[in-house]
Write a protein that holds these residues in place. Structure first.
Motif, PDB file in Angstrom:
ATOM      1  N   ALA A 166       0.829  -1.210   0.000  1.00 24.36           N
ATOM      2  CA  ALA A 166       0.000   0.000   0.000  1.00 24.36           C
ATOM      3  C   ALA A 166       0.862   1.257   0.000  1.00 24.36           C
ATOM      4  CB  ALA A 166      -0.934  -0.012   1.203  1.00 24.36           C
ATOM      5  N   ASP A 167       1.878   1.291   0.863  1.00 26.19           N
ATOM      6  CA  ASP A 167       2.735   2.474   0.942  1.00 26.19           C
ATOM      7  C   ASP A 167       3.516   2.698  -0.350  1.00 26.19           C
ATOM      8  OD1 ASP A 167       1.861   2.948   3.503  1.00 26.19           O
ATOM      9  OD2 ASP A 167       3.728   2.345   4.496  1.00 26.19           O
ATOM     10  N   THR A 168       4.007   1.619  -0.928  1.00 25.22           N
ATOM     11  CA  THR A 168       4.788   1.742  -2.168  1.00 25.22           C
ATOM     12  C   THR A 168       3.943   2.334  -3.275  1.00 25.22           C
ATOM     13  OG1 THR A 168       6.205  -0.108  -1.543  1.00 25.22           O
ATOM     14  CG2 THR A 168       6.148   0.479  -3.879  1.00 25.22           C
ATOM     15  N   ILE A 169       2.726   1.829  -3.440  1.00 28.85           N
ATOM     16  CA  ILE A 169       1.853   2.364  -4.489  1.00 28.85           C
ATOM     17  C   ILE A 169       1.498   3.815  -4.179  1.00 28.85           C
ATOM     18  CG2 ILE A 169      -0.420   2.195  -5.567  1.00 28.85           C
ATOM     19  CD1 ILE A 169      -0.247  -0.858  -4.991  1.00 28.85           C
ATOM     20  N   ARG A 170       1.028   4.048  -2.972  1.00 30.79           N
ATOM     21  CA  ARG A 170       0.535   5.387  -2.598  1.00 30.79           C
ATOM     22  C   ARG A 170       1.617   6.454  -2.776  1.00 30.79           C
ATOM     23  NH1 ARG A 170      -0.894   4.323   2.441  1.00 30.79           N
ATOM     24  NH2 ARG A 170      -3.005   3.787   1.850  1.00 30.79           N
TER      25      ARG A 170
END
Length: 196
Positions: free
Chosen positions: A175-179
């Motif tokens: 989630a953090d990588t995409i966001r």
């Protein structure tokens, strides 16, 4: 009962028969004959609904996981959507492992490709709207493929390495990588076009 409802119920019955068969044998050894026998329908009915057993497996995944993920607000609910997919994988471990062992990693990724592609494009377009930035079509296509490959690859890795990888950490990392990477890319592009 309407025709659409009858058709859906037939597909669902065939899907359940496939899932039951996959508990006991490799995917490639399952036949249309045993599925139609389990559902008390004829061969013509099977082929009216599905081109082959691969199409039935894809429909099963679409109905049970991908269709639900599409309903999430993917800008807000990244982690919830990823959690749902991981829950589905755990609840249907035999199904995923049977497909993985029978058809291989690349083919399993191929099953999800079109649907995950649409989801990733949706995430990018929502982030474009949020940042009021537009990517060039070629770069948007590249980015969609990049994220799609990364998400599908990481999910398939997690299927095989679950015992050794903390689920919550994997969810947070994806989630953090995409966001943050997507926001960074779009903000950078926005700054380039405004000359900042």
């Amino acid at each position: 009962m309407k025709n659409e409802e009858i058709s859906y119920n037939t597909k669902k019955a065939l899907s359940e028969a496939l899932k039951q068969a996959m508990k006991h044998k490799p995917f490639q050894k399952i036949t249309v004959s045993e599925l139609i026998q389990a559902c008390h329908v004829n061969r013509k009915t099977f082929y009216y609904h599905f081109a082959d057993i691969y199409a039935l497996l894809k429909w099963t995944f679409e109905q049970e996981a991908i269709g639900v993920v599409r309903s999430f607000d993917l800008i807000v609910d990244y982690e919830e959507a990823i959690t749902f997919i991981m829950d589905y994988i755990e609840e249907n471990e035999y199904l995923i492992n049977c497909a993985y062992d029978s058809i291989g990693r690349d083919e399993l990724k191929h099953f999800f490709y079109a649907d995950f592609w649409a989801l990733v494009v949706s995430i990018i377009e929502q982030t474009e709207r949020m940042t009021r930035t537009r990517l060039e079509p070629d770069y948007k296509e590249f980015l969609s493929q990049f994220y799609m490959e990364a998400i599908a690859g990481m999910m398939i890795n997690w299927i095989k390495e679950r015992e050794h990888r903390d689920r919550q950490v994997v969810i947070r990392y994806i989630a953090d990588t995409i966001r943050y990477s997507l926001l960074g890319i779009l903000r950078s592009k926005g700054n380039q076009t405004t000359g900042k």
